[in-house]
Scaffold this motif. Structure first.
Motif, PDB file in Angstrom:
ATOM      1  N   LEU A  73     -14.336 -29.580 -77.957  1.00 21.75           N
ATOM      2  CA  LEU A  73     -15.588 -29.214 -78.608  1.00 21.75           C
ATOM      3  C   LEU A  73     -15.582 -27.728 -78.941  1.00 21.75           C
ATOM      4  N   ASP A  74     -16.148 -27.435 -80.089  1.00 23.65           N
ATOM      5  CA  ASP A  74     -16.191 -26.065 -80.557  1.00 23.65           C
ATOM      6  C   ASP A  74     -17.460 -25.400 -80.036  1.00 23.65           C
ATOM      7  N   PHE A  78     -21.041 -23.430 -81.848  1.00 25.95           N
ATOM      8  CA  PHE A  78     -22.308 -24.076 -81.516  1.00 25.95           C
ATOM      9  C   PHE A  78     -23.245 -23.104 -80.831  1.00 25.95           C
ATOM     10  N   TYR A  88     -34.605 -17.589 -83.776  1.00 25.35           N
ATOM     11  CA  TYR A  88     -35.398 -17.892 -84.970  1.00 25.35           C
ATOM     12  C   TYR A  88     -36.702 -18.568 -84.563  1.00 25.35           C
ATOM     13  N   PHE A 104     -31.423 -16.288 -90.432  1.00 25.38           N
ATOM     14  CA  PHE A 104     -30.801 -17.412 -89.722  1.00 25.38           C
ATOM     15  C   PHE A 104     -29.747 -18.087 -90.593  1.00 25.38           C
ATOM     16  N   LEU A 105     -30.101 -18.375 -91.840  1.00 23.08           N
ATOM     17  CA  LEU A 105     -29.157 -19.063 -92.721  1.00 23.08           C
ATOM     18  C   LEU A 105     -27.917 -18.208 -92.969  1.00 23.08           C
ATOM     19  N   SER A 108     -25.715 -18.240 -89.915  1.00 19.08           N
ATOM     20  CA  SER A 108     -25.056 -19.521 -89.664  1.00 19.08           C
ATOM     21  C   SER A 108     -23.969 -19.807 -90.689  1.00 19.08           C
ATOM     22  N   PHE A 109     -24.249 -19.496 -91.949  1.00 20.93           N
ATOM     23  CA  PHE A 109     -23.214 -19.700 -92.973  1.00 20.93           C
ATOM     24  C   PHE A 109     -21.959 -18.920 -92.602  1.00 20.93           C
ATOM     25  N   LEU A 112     -20.000 -20.464 -89.692  1.00 24.08           N
ATOM     26  CA  LEU A 112     -19.228 -21.656 -90.036  1.00 24.08           C
ATOM     27  C   LEU A 112     -18.029 -21.302 -90.893  1.00 24.08           C
ATOM     28  N   PHE A 127     -33.074 -20.309-100.774  1.00 24.32           N
ATOM     29  CA  PHE A 127     -33.707 -21.334 -99.952  1.00 24.32           C
ATOM     30  C   PHE A 127     -34.970 -20.809 -99.296  1.00 24.32           C
TER      31      PHE A 127
ATOM     32  N   PHE B 228     -25.823 -30.769 -84.463  1.00 27.28           N
ATOM     33  CA  PHE B 228     -25.082 -30.138 -83.369  1.00 27.28           C
ATOM     34  C   PHE B 228     -23.756 -30.856 -83.153  1.00 27.28           C
ATOM     35  N   ILE B 231     -21.315 -29.634 -85.688  1.00 27.65           N
ATOM     36  CA  ILE B 231     -20.800 -28.293 -85.399  1.00 27.65           C
ATOM     37  C   ILE B 231     -19.807 -28.352 -84.237  1.00 27.65           C
ATOM     38  N   LEU B 232     -20.202 -29.055 -83.177  1.00 21.54           N
ATOM     39  CA  LEU B 232     -19.375 -29.066 -81.973  1.00 21.54           C
ATOM     40  C   LEU B 232     -18.047 -29.765 -82.201  1.00 21.54           C
ATOM     41  N   ASN B 234     -16.540 -29.928 -84.938  1.00 18.49           N
ATOM     42  CA  ASN B 234     -15.835 -29.257 -86.016  1.00 18.49           C
ATOM     43  C   ASN B 234     -15.502 -30.233 -87.135  1.00 18.49           C
ATOM     44  N   TYR B 236     -16.402 -30.911 -90.355  1.00 20.58           N
ATOM     45  CA  TYR B 236     -16.946 -30.771 -91.698  1.00 20.58           C
ATOM     46  C   TYR B 236     -15.895 -30.542 -92.765  1.00 20.58           C
ATOM     47  N   LYS B 397     -20.776 -26.934 -94.676  1.00 15.09           N
ATOM     48  CA  LYS B 397     -21.091 -25.666 -94.004  1.00 15.09           C
ATOM     49  C   LYS B 397     -22.377 -25.051 -94.546  1.00 15.09           C
ATOM     50  N   TYR B 398     -22.769 -25.430 -95.772  1.00 14.19           N
ATOM     51  CA  TYR B 398     -24.073 -24.980 -96.249  1.00 14.19           C
ATOM     52  C   TYR B 398     -25.165 -25.949 -95.824  1.00 14.19           C
ATOM     53  N   PRO B 401     -26.641 -25.555 -91.643  1.00 13.94           N
ATOM     54  CA  PRO B 401     -27.718 -24.604 -91.331  1.00 13.94           C
ATOM     55  C   PRO B 401     -29.004 -24.945 -92.064  1.00 13.94           C
ATOM     56  N   ILE B 402     -28.879 -25.503 -93.283  1.00 11.58           N
ATOM     57  CA  ILE B 402     -30.098 -25.810 -94.030  1.00 11.58           C
ATOM     58  C   ILE B 402     -30.873 -26.942 -93.346  1.00 11.58           C
ATOM     59  N   VAL B 404     -30.968 -27.461 -90.146  1.00  9.68           N
ATOM     60  CA  VAL B 404     -31.654 -26.820 -89.019  1.00  9.68           C
ATOM     61  C   VAL B 404     -32.908 -26.111 -89.522  1.00  9.68           C
ATOM     62  N   ALA B 405     -32.752 -25.379 -90.630  1.00  9.45           N
ATOM     63  CA  ALA B 405     -33.897 -24.634 -91.159  1.00  9.45           C
ATOM     64  C   ALA B 405     -35.010 -25.581 -91.590  1.00  9.45           C
ATOM     65  N   ILE B 406     -34.646 -26.711 -92.219  1.00  9.73           N
ATOM     66  CA  ILE B 406     -35.672 -27.662 -92.655  1.00  9.73           C
ATOM     67  C   ILE B 406     -36.379 -28.261 -91.445  1.00  9.73           C
TER      68      ILE B 406
END
Lengths: 151, 508
Positions: A73-74, A78, A88, A104-105, A108-109, A112, A127, B228, B231-232, B234, B236, B397-398, B401-402, B404-406
């Motif tokens: 797991l990464d 995370f 946030y 935040f965006l 996070s971008f 990743l 956004f 999550f 992400i965890l 990996n 994507y 990858k875009y 996060p979006i 999460v934000a939503i």
């Protein structure tokens, strides 16, 4: 299947069950006009949870050790994103929606995938401002847009 | 003739321009949700509840409920259409109900027949959707007339049956599924007791008095949990997308898939009505059936069009069938319908036998809009399929996060307090670890939604019997429900003991 996780889970659910049972003894046992009070349902559920967690514990004991999922797991990415999301959420009301979301965006971008900073800047900017405009200006919803100490 | 009159009224609601728009947005987002791997129908619907709640804020309470349920249901059945796209083009199912479609769909794509495969999936889904709706229209009124005679004891047992059915089929371990159910029910008891007004498990913390908000928990568990996970793990990277080519199926294709579509629709519909068995099971069963009755079973798995047509029709019919217990009995049979029910309750509209009498606008408006929505989906999925194939290429990858934000935006827009944001993140982490270790989430959400109703009906029944629990066995209907509930739990265990493989429903 992860035996360690299951064992801990059975302990936690056991404690939760006991906790709910114990707490529900402090709730009044009768409601107006009825002998059936608000305590009986959670008490029964707590008891069931205790029984089930014991059963889970035995199942874990009996089960053979299966190999755990191979992939690693990464956690680093995370934790970075989760911490960012937590910050946030905590400071949401102080820094406002637009600044918070943008930061935040962007962060996070970049977590990743490093680089392409201009593209990240544009997408996070579009956004955060876009959602705010649609929600607050057009739909007249309420959302702290900018920090109160700024406007 | 009553039904036709109601249906006509429903159409006049569904054809209002804003409702048409909502249905369109719903099916559009639904298709996207189905296409994007990583967001299933459950997280898609959960994610959109707060957003629809804020969009419909300006309407009256009933109109708002109608519009948002139209949108949310659109996401639900739209996802059933969209899920086939990635199965066929990428060999990765967009959601679990399209897993079987990969077997033949991807093979067809490799043979250069991706277009016809996609088209048959869309046509099959459309026919199945219409069939399920026709059945819903015919059955809704009689069923709710029966359900209206249920007493509190019967209701309690019926809901118990629903919970047992979902837990019995929900995951690898029934114990874990039951634990999640009970845990969900317990979480529902937090807050002010609706009958007596006593505060329970609040520890004098003001935010807990109103209880844990269903919306926050659902968005956290499903949407954030999946994010999550991505992400965890990996996870994507993109895959190679097959070329689509010509879209229209040949006459032979149509002839080959007419039978599978018809059988898939029937089978899917009846599996969909059953609580606990959802679209995933329906698609599995219809695929197996087709393979059994086919004259050339060896062609399955090598690009047989029936292997695409049957499961895709079945999963769509199942999603229509699942609306029946939700609307007429007020009992959701799966995770997604539980979330839809939670959304209706948020608008103070109680699904159940009284829904058709008290809120005909909501019930029939929804049914009519589902007819329109299915038509829209056919249009969206046939000529525009190439556009949606592009959606797959959205870099995750875009997207991550979006999402999460939503989630954070949506929950805050409805709840307006920081506590819910933190609860949201907590639920996200819990959702990831629980699913990873085979603790199914659908029973938890179902418990959370049904909890207050189960408790109220139980207490009402016990009040009439002066606290005697035997009332649940003395009422004949209630006793029957309880016996079925018990069987539902015992039979899978016995089957596992005898070494048979039990098909489980991972979608929930």
């Amino acid at each position: 299947m992860n035996k360690v996780f299951d064992r801990y889970a059975s302990f936690i659910f056991f404690l939760l069950g006991v906790g709910f049972m114990w707490m529900s003894t402090t709730i009044s046992a009768s409601a107006y006009g009825s002998t059936v009070g608000p305590n009986i349902f959670p008490f029964g559920l707590g008891a069931l949870l205790v029984l089930l967690s014991i059963r889970l514990f035995y199942e874990v004991l009996k089960s053979k050790d299966q190999q755990t999922k191979g992939e690693k797991l990464d956690y680093k990415k995370f934790l970075l994103i989760f911490t960012a999301a937590a910050l946030y959420a905590i400071f949401f009301e102080y820094i406002g929606y637009i600044i918070g979301t943008f930061l935040f965006l962007l962060f996070s971008f970049q977590v990743l995938e490093r680089g392409k900073i201009v593209k990240s800047l544009i997408i996070s900017g579009l956004f955060s401002v876009g959602v705010y405009v649609i929600f607050v200006v057009i739909l007249e919803g309420s959302m702290p847009g900018f920090p109160s100490w700024l406007s | 003739m009553d039904t036709l009159q109601y249906l006509a009224d429903g159409f006049s609601t569904a054809l209002q321009w804003h409702n048409l728009l909502f249905a369109f947005i719903g099916v559009l987002i639904g298709t996207a949700v189905g296409v994007l791997p990583g967001i299933g129908p459950m997280s898609g619907v959960a994610l959109l509840i707060p957003i629809t709640a804020s969009i419909t804020g300006g309407l009256g309470p009933e109109a708002a409920a109608t519009s948002s349920i139209i949108l949310l249901a659109g996401v639900y059945y739209g996802a059933m259409y969209g899920g086939s796209t990635t199965s066929i083009l990428l060999n990765t199912p967009g959601e679990s109900s399209s897993v079987v479609t990969t077997l033949d769909g991807y093979q067809m794509a490799r043979q250069g027949r991706a277009g016809p495969a996609l088209a048959i999936a869309a046509i099959g889904s459309f026919i199945a959707g219409l069939f399920a709706l026709a059945m819903l229209i015919i059955l809704a009124k009689p069923l709710s007339n029966v359900a209206i005679m249920f007493g509190p004891a019967d209701y309690f047992s019926l809901m118990l049956l629903g919970l047992c059915a979902v837990s019995g089929l929900a995951g690898k371990s029934i114990t874990k599924a039951l634990i999640m159910t009970i845990f969900g029910l317990l979480l529902a008891t937090i807050g002010m007791d609706t009958v007596s007004g006593v505060a329970r498990f609040t520890f004098d913390i003001p935010v807990l008095y109103s209880g844990l908000e269903f919306l926050t928990v659902a968005v956290g568990l499903f949407a954030l949990g999946e994010v999550f996970k991505t992400i965890l793990e990996n996870d994507y990277g993109g895959g190679r997308i097959a070329k689509i080519g010509r879209i229209l199926p040949t006459k032979q294709d149509m002839k080959d898939s007419a039978g599978p579509i018809a059988r898939g629709s029937l089978l899917g519909f009846f599996i969909g009505i059953l609580p606990g068995a959802g679209a995933t099971l329906a698609s599995f069963f219809s695929y197996i059936t087709e393979k059994k009755i086919s004259k050339k079973p060896e062609t399955f798995g090598k690009g047989n069009i029936a292997g695409v047509a049957a499961p895709e029709s079945a999963n769509n019919a199942a999603s229509g069938g699942a609306m029946i217990p939700l609307l007429t009995l007020g009992i959701p049979g799966s995770g997604t319908t539980a979330i839809l029910m939670g959304a209706l309750i948020m608008y103070n509209i109680q699904p159940g036998p009284l829904l058709f009498d008290e809120h005909p606008q909501v019930a029939w408006g929804l049914i009519a809009s589902m007819l329109i929505g299915n038509l829209m989906l056919l249009v969206l999925n046939m000529p525009l399929i190439k556009v949606f194939a592009k959606v797959i290429a959205t870099p995750p990858k875009y997207l991550i996060p979006i999402i999460v934000a939503i989630s954070i935006f949506g929950v805050y827009a409805v709840q307006v307090q920081r506590f819910d944001l933190l609860l949201l993140l907590g639920c996200g982490v819990a959702g990831f670890f629980l699913t990873r270790n085979d603790y199914p989430l659908a029973p938890l959400v179902l418990g959370l939604v049904l909890g207050p109703m189960i408790e109220n009906n139980m207490r009402r029944a016990l009040t009439t019997s002066n606290g005697d629990f035997m009332i649940f066995l003395q009422k004949p209907l209630s006793a029957v429900f309880l016996i079925i509930a018990l069987l539902w739990l015992i039979v899978p265990i016995l089957m596992k003991k005898r070494g048979k493989q039990v098909v489980i429903n991972e979608e929930g």
